[in-house]
Scaffold this active site. Structure first.
Site, PDB file in Angstrom:
ATOM      1  N   GLY A  88       3.376 -11.699  -0.696  1.00  0.00           N
ATOM      2  CA  GLY A  88       3.871 -11.961  -2.037  1.00  0.00           C
ATOM      3  C   GLY A  88       3.189 -13.169  -2.630  1.00  0.00           C
ATOM      4  CB  CYS A 115       0.460 -12.276   3.760  1.00  0.00           C
ATOM      5  SG  CYS A 115      -0.451 -13.443   2.735  1.00  0.00           S
ATOM      6  CE1 TYR A 116       6.728 -16.687  -0.126  1.00  0.00           C
ATOM      7  CE2 TYR A 116       8.042 -14.763   0.477  1.00  0.00           C
ATOM      8  CZ  TYR A 116       7.955 -16.035  -0.062  1.00  0.00           C
ATOM      9  OH  TYR A 116       9.094 -16.655  -0.522  1.00  0.00           O
ATOM     10  CG  HIS A 204      -3.016  -8.587   3.486  1.00  0.00           C
ATOM     11  ND1 HIS A 204      -1.802  -8.342   2.900  1.00  0.00           N
ATOM     12  CD2 HIS A 204      -3.355  -9.855   3.137  1.00  0.00           C
ATOM     13  CE1 HIS A 204      -1.419  -9.405   2.201  1.00  0.00           C
ATOM     14  NE2 HIS A 204      -2.350 -10.331   2.337  1.00  0.00           N
ATOM     15  CD  GLU A 206      -1.119  -4.951   3.854  1.00  0.00           C
ATOM     16  OE1 GLU A 206      -1.160  -5.303   5.050  1.00  0.00           O
ATOM     17  OE2 GLU A 206      -0.862  -5.741   2.933  1.00  0.00           O
ATOM     18  CG  ASP A 262      -0.253  13.294 -10.745  1.00  0.00           C
ATOM     19  OD1 ASP A 262      -0.667  13.650  -9.624  1.00  0.00           O
ATOM     20  OD2 ASP A 262      -0.796  12.414 -11.421  1.00  0.00           O
ATOM     21  CE  LYS A 408      -4.257  12.955  -8.629  1.00  0.00           C
ATOM     22  NZ  LYS A 408      -3.715  12.867 -10.000  1.00  0.00           N
TER      23      LYS A 408
END
Ligand code: XMP
Length: 552
Positions: A88, A115-116, A204, A206, A262, A408
């Site tokens: 964050g 992280c945060y 990170h 991710e 979508d 997506k």
């Protein structure tokens, strides 16, 4: 997909909803099968927070975002197998910095702070967090202290990781933490608590730029948390069907169906959930590709039990475009006409069903994140990437957005689970203003017809060469110039088709696709031979940036 240049016009009046409990509701509505197997993510406002959720779901573990200060009782009730604290933008030592429920560790399940999230978790456990002397942004070299640690299994002792931090853990209470990794300037790049199930990583895992990030997350989920990893997209479908039914009750829902992935997936999902309580509006604006209207009608009338209204407004759209050559003006006129047609149709439907209460939209997560909209985010203007932006307010509808947590490719998976045909699920994106931005210059029925023919030939050959799924977008553009040629013994003076084929992950950047020369040769021959009025074909070799994907 950003396509910022038209958003401001189409959505000038759309403002952000307050950060409500939409995503949080999911936690309360978990399908039975995932109770006890959920890994909620406390959202401290990171740009990557949904990416973490998606990485977890990719491993077959259900994940959902929750407010950063969610009560531990809520988490306990939902049955978590682990908890992740996201990154964050705040600093933990600021007065208003978001903090987790201080009873977090009473939950008794493993917690991973990123992280945060690491800083706030460590702070809760007595560590000192300070501005780093040397901030780290981007790729850094990471040295592991102990490769046999559960969290780091399979990660090489020397590797790289992606960092993005100004603060860092500076000091840890003695004998309470085990340092797991360091960088040149970050002494605690990864840590584990000695007695509580808490892990923290300053980098990170991710993002794809951290090469072993997925291994680390999998280690956390399976080895540390003991998750089973049995969640599938079919479960997501079931939970959404249930959630939509509960939200809608006996009311009626309308949906603008564009034929793109979508809105088609939303249509299929809602049809499964509420059947005839859904009315889809498909506007034929005269700017569609060849066979497009047929594909939409055939798919939804043939395979789904839904009320589909096809509104042929092509004459109005083409009338509006007469004499217009400026691309922005084309978009504005198309946008306004679309809103008029949609509004009128919606009002007619509402007359028939007095209880039309909801408008469904195929908003995806990338559309949401661009708005800075999240549990810890501040309200900002929402950029609705939709043809119907601004309409909900004008029409007084509540929104249903079942895809707002998905990326997506997850939407495509869901489309497959829902039984949509492959041709629909894997379609390349098509812009709202349709062929109007691919007929450069004035848009006339003749020019549209010519472009449709060329585009059809192009796509036939791309599919035949098995290149459709390997490219992000392929289309033909009709240029408003004439070139000299020779056909038979005669001179020709005809138009030029440009072929655009790109590879892209997120459509923010794109590279031109290296289509083999022999495929290009076949495409060129066929277009020049089969499409009357074209004597030259060019291949666009510009990337984005500096070019854009569309020509207008
Ligand atoms: P650009 O041309 O900006 O395109 O590189 C990025 C992606 O957005 C699509 N695009 C649009 N989509 N309305 C839309 O719904 C539009 O006006 C529009 N303009 C571009 C484009 O096809 C590509 O996928």
């Amino acid at each position: 997909m950003p396509a910022k240049r038209y958003l401001s016009q189409m959505n000038a009046s759309a403002t952000a909803e307050p950060s409500d409990a939409v995503t949080f509701d999911l936690l309360a509505e978990l399908p039975d099968g995932v109770r006890g197997q959920v890994v909620p993510i406390l959202d401290f406002g990171s740009q990557y927070v949904q990416l973490i959720a998606r990485r977890v779901r990719e491993q077959g573990v259900y994940s959902v975002l929750v407010p950063p200060d969610v009560s531990v009782d809520v988490l306990r009730e939902a049955g978590c197998v682990g908890v992740i604290l996201s990154g964050g933008p705040s600093s933990v030592y600021e007065e208003d910095a978001p903090k987790p429920d201080p009873r977090l560790f009473e939950l008794g399940v493993p917690v991973l702070g990123i992280c945060y999230g690491m800083q706030v978790g460590c702070q809760l456990l007595g560590a000192e967090v300070k501005p780093a002397e040397s901030r780290e942004y981007g790729r850094v070299n990471l040295r592991l202290e102990d490769e046999t640690e559960k969290l780091l299994r399979g990660v090489p002792g020397r590797t790289t990781a992606w960092m993005s931090h100004g603060d860092q853990v500076n000091a840890l209470p003695p004998d309470e933490f085990v340092p797991l990794a360091t960088t040149n300037t970050c002494p605690f790049a990864a840590v584990r608590h000695q007695s509580l199930p808490f892990y923290g990583v300053q980098f990170h895992p991710e993002v794809t730029h951290t090469p072993h990030g997925t291994d680390l997350l999998a280690n956390f989920l399976f080895d540390v948390c003991g998750a089973k990893g049995r969640w599938t997209m079919a479960d997501f479908m079931d939970s959404q069907v249930k959630a939509v039914r509960e939200k809608v009750g006996d009311a009626h829902v309308i949906l603008g169906l564009s034929g793109g992935v979508d809105s088609s997936v939303v249509a299929a999902l809602l049809s499964k959930a509420i059947g005839q309580q859904l009315t889809c509006i498909f506007v034929d604006n005269g700017l569609l590709r060849k066979g497009e209207r047929h594909l939409v009608e055939h798919t939804f009338r043939g395979h789904f039990d839904l009320d589909l209204r096809v509104i042929d407004a092509s004459a109005d759209f083409l009338n509006d475009l007469e004499g217009v050559t400026d691309p922005q003006e084309k978009r504005t006129r198309i946008g306004h006409r679309f809103i008029d047609v949609f509004k009128q149709t919606a009002e007619e439907i509402a007359k028939g069903h007095g209880d039309v209460k909801f408008l469904a939209q195929g908003t995806l997560y990338p559309d949401v994140i661009e708005s800075g909209h999240g549990y810890a985010g501040t309200a900002a203007n929402i950029k609705l990437h939709h043809n119907v932006g601004g309409l909900p307010e004008q029409l007084g509808f509540d929104l249903i957005e079942p895809l707002r947590n998905l990326f997506k490719d997850e939407v495509r998976q869901l489309g497959e689970v829902l039984g949509l045909p492959e041709a629909m699920v894997w379609r390349h994106p098509f812009p709202g203003p349709g062929l109007a931005v691919r007929v450069l210059g004035e848009v006339t029925p003749d020019q549209l017809a010519l472009l449709r023919e060329a585009d059809e030939v192009l796509l036939e050959e791309i599919v035949a060469a098995s290149l459709y799924r390997k490219t992000a977008q392929v289309f033909a553009v009709l240029l408003p110039v004439r070139a000299v040629g020779v056909m038979g013994d005669g001179r020709t003076h005809e138009q030029v088709i440009a072929i655009r084929a790109v590879e892209s992950q997120d459509f923010m950047t794109a590279d031109w696709a290296r289509i083999p020369f022999d495929v290009l040769a076949t495409i060129s021959n066929r277009i020049i031979n089969e499409v009357r009025g074209v004597n030259r074909v060019c291949y666009d070799i510009s990337s984005k940036p500096p070019a854009t994907i569309e020509w207008e």
